[in-house]
Design a protein around this motif. Structure first.
Motif, PDB file in Angstrom:
ATOM      1  N   TYR B  10       0.844  -1.192   0.000  1.00 51.48           N
ATOM      2  CA  TYR B  10       0.000   0.000   0.000  1.00 51.48           C
ATOM      3  C   TYR B  10       0.887   1.253   0.000  1.00 51.48           C
ATOM      4  CZ  TYR B  10      -3.443  -3.317   1.806  1.00 51.48           C
ATOM      5  OH  TYR B  10      -4.268  -4.414   1.980  1.00 51.48           O
ATOM      6  N   GLN B  33       5.205  -6.890 -17.842  1.00 50.57           N
ATOM      7  CA  GLN B  33       4.058  -6.068 -18.198  1.00 50.57           C
ATOM      8  C   GLN B  33       3.545  -5.377 -16.937  1.00 50.57           C
ATOM      9  OE1 GLN B  33       1.100  -8.455 -20.226  1.00 50.57           O
ATOM     10  NE2 GLN B  33       2.577  -9.283 -21.696  1.00 50.57           N
ATOM     11  N   TYR B  35       0.059  -3.409 -15.296  1.00 49.01           N
ATOM     12  CA  TYR B  35      -1.385  -3.219 -15.406  1.00 49.01           C
ATOM     13  C   TYR B  35      -1.857  -2.299 -14.286  1.00 49.01           C
ATOM     14  CZ  TYR B  35      -1.480  -7.243 -18.574  1.00 49.01           C
ATOM     15  OH  TYR B  35      -1.271  -8.092 -19.638  1.00 49.01           O
ATOM     16  N   GLN B  37      -5.446  -1.345 -12.111  1.00 43.12           N
ATOM     17  CA  GLN B  37      -6.822  -1.726 -11.812  1.00 43.12           C
ATOM     18  C   GLN B  37      -7.441  -0.644 -10.932  1.00 43.12           C
ATOM     19  OE1 GLN B  37      -7.263  -5.456  -9.692  1.00 43.12           O
ATOM     20  NE2 GLN B  37      -9.390  -5.688 -10.294  1.00 43.12           N
ATOM     21  N   GLY B  40     -12.882  -1.404  -8.024  1.00 46.69           N
ATOM     22  CA  GLY B  40     -14.097  -1.976  -8.602  1.00 46.69           C
ATOM     23  C   GLY B  40     -13.982  -2.321 -10.073  1.00 46.69           C
ATOM     24  N   GLY B  41     -12.810  -2.104 -10.643  1.00 48.52           N
ATOM     25  CA  GLY B  41     -12.640  -2.348 -12.071  1.00 48.52           C
ATOM     26  C   GLY B  41     -11.821  -3.586 -12.373  1.00 48.52           C
ATOM     27  N   HIS B  42     -11.353  -3.661 -13.599  1.00 54.06           N
ATOM     28  CA  HIS B  42     -10.553  -4.803 -14.014  1.00 54.06           C
ATOM     29  C   HIS B  42      -9.158  -4.324 -14.401  1.00 54.06           C
ATOM     30  CE1 HIS B  42     -12.419  -3.123 -17.654  1.00 54.06           C
ATOM     31  NE2 HIS B  42     -11.327  -3.529 -18.292  1.00 54.06           N
ATOM     32  N   PRO B  43      -8.165  -5.217 -14.377  1.00 53.59           N
ATOM     33  CA  PRO B  43      -6.812  -4.812 -14.771  1.00 53.59           C
ATOM     34  C   PRO B  43      -6.782  -4.347 -16.222  1.00 53.59           C
ATOM     35  CG  PRO B  43      -6.768  -6.895 -13.591  1.00 53.59           C
ATOM     36  CD  PRO B  43      -8.200  -6.613 -13.899  1.00 53.59           C
ATOM     37  N   PHE B  45      -4.080  -3.107 -19.238  1.00 47.60           N
ATOM     38  CA  PHE B  45      -2.683  -3.116 -19.664  1.00 47.60           C
ATOM     39  C   PHE B  45      -2.151  -1.693 -19.821  1.00 47.60           C
ATOM     40  CE2 PHE B  45       1.053  -4.678 -21.702  1.00 47.60           C
ATOM     41  CZ  PHE B  45       1.315  -3.853 -22.788  1.00 47.60           C
ATOM     42  N   GLN B  48       4.561  -2.829 -21.812  1.00 45.02           N
ATOM     43  CA  GLN B  48       5.400  -4.014 -21.751  1.00 45.02           C
ATOM     44  C   GLN B  48       6.850  -3.613 -21.983  1.00 45.02           C
ATOM     45  OE1 GLN B  48       4.791  -7.070 -24.818  1.00 45.02           O
ATOM     46  NE2 GLN B  48       5.221  -8.617 -23.280  1.00 45.02           N
ATOM     47  N   PHE B  88      -0.212  -3.470 -10.910  1.00 49.52           N
ATOM     48  CA  PHE B  88       0.339  -4.827 -10.925  1.00 49.52           C
ATOM     49  C   PHE B  88       1.471  -4.928 -11.933  1.00 49.52           C
ATOM     50  CE2 PHE B  88      -2.760  -7.161  -8.446  1.00 49.52           C
ATOM     51  CZ  PHE B  88      -3.937  -6.447  -8.586  1.00 49.52           C
ATOM     52  N   LEU B  97       2.643 -15.874 -17.488  1.00 47.01           N
ATOM     53  CA  LEU B  97       2.714 -14.532 -16.919  1.00 47.01           C
ATOM     54  C   LEU B  97       2.404 -14.647 -15.434  1.00 47.01           C
ATOM     55  CD1 LEU B  97       3.190 -11.767 -18.255  1.00 47.01           C
ATOM     56  CD2 LEU B  97       0.732 -11.491 -18.378  1.00 47.01           C
ATOM     57  N   PHE B  99       1.774 -12.765 -11.990  1.00 45.71           N
ATOM     58  CA  PHE B  99       1.417 -11.451 -11.455  1.00 45.71           C
ATOM     59  C   PHE B  99       1.978 -11.248 -10.054  1.00 45.71           C
ATOM     60  CE2 PHE B  99      -1.566  -9.176 -14.174  1.00 45.71           C
ATOM     61  CZ  PHE B  99      -1.855 -10.130 -15.129  1.00 45.71           C
ATOM     62  N   GLN B 101       1.629  -9.130  -6.389  1.00 43.69           N
ATOM     63  CA  GLN B 101       0.460  -8.936  -5.527  1.00 43.69           C
ATOM     64  C   GLN B 101      -0.160  -7.551  -5.706  1.00 43.69           C
ATOM     65  OE1 GLN B 101      -0.632 -11.930  -4.700  1.00 43.69           O
ATOM     66  NE2 GLN B 101      -0.859 -11.477  -2.538  1.00 43.69           N
TER      67      GLN B 101
END
Lengths: 117, 109
Positions: B10, B33, B35, B37, B40-43, B45, B48, B88, B97, B99, B101
């Motif tokens: 954090y 790579q 990403y 997020q 409430g959303g998605h990762p 991109f 790279q 990430f 791939l 990831f 944490q």
């Protein structure tokens, strides 16, 4: 240009029930991935497909989980029977090439938030 | 097993301050790579990196890939409230791939 489409967005079910999550990858992408995201374990790869064929399912937690890809535009992840510890956000992602290859980013769907009570 | 460690977990900053997150692998990576997020959303991109020592910039974001291709960093200059989210890294190795944490960034206006 439509992205990866997942349904449902939210699923609340009781322990023991069957849950089916759905995914439509981006057209032309040969790879499809199912991930699970939790606070404790982060983003975990469950299984991935290449040209509709399952390649690596080593991340699938146990026999209660199964995934299929009957054609290039549709995949399902099924949990039967569901348990409270399956509660998580499940993401589907697709890419042109395999993971980690140059110029092959993952495109994630919006995810399905699963709650098992 | 293969792991990609990311620190810090954090980070809370005041708007305008800089932010850096670090990614480390015990093994050499073919590429890395990044990403983002949103809550409430998605990762999504971001970028790279492939070459040893590579540095890439996207506006206020600077991405680095270490000389040994085992570590990477993302630096944000003068954070804004729109930078809030979890960042990430994901290391490529053996066709997979892995990831990290993630680092959750919060920005106080």
């Amino acid at each position: 240009d439509a992205g990866v489409i997942q349904s449902p967005r939210h699923e609340v079910t009781e322990m023991g029930q069957e849950v089916t999550l759905r995914c439509k990858p981006i057209s032309g992408h040969d790879y499809l991935f199912w991930y699970r995201q939790t606070m404790m374990r982060g983003l975990e790869l469950l299984i991935y497909f290449n040209n509709n064929v399952p390649i690596d399912d080593s991340g699938m937690p146990e026999d209660r989980f199964s995934a299929k890809m009957p054609n290039a535009s549709f995949s399902t992840l099924k949990i039967q029977p569901s348990e409270p510890r399956d509660s998580a956000v499940y993401f589907c992602a697709s890419s042109l090439m395999g993971q980690g290859y140059y110029n092959s980013p993952l495109h994630f769907g919006n995810g399905t938030r699963l709650t098992v009570t | 097993g293969q792991q990609v460690m990311q620190i810090p977990q954090y980070q809370h900053v005041q708007e305008g301050e800089d932010f850096t997150t670090y990614c480390n692998s015990s093994t050499t990576l073919s590429n890395i790579q990044w990403y983002k997020q949103r809550p409430g959303g998605h990762p999504v991109f971001l970028i790279q990196l492939v070459k040893s020592g590579e540095v890439k910039k996207q506006k206020r974001l600077t991405f680095q890939f270490g000389e040994a291709k085992k570590n990477s960093s993302l630096h944000i200059t003068a954070t804004q409230t729109t930078d809030v989210g979890t960042y990430f890294c994901a290391g490529g190795r053996g066709g997979k791939l892995i990831f990290g944490q993630g680092t959750e960034l919060s920005v106080k206006p």
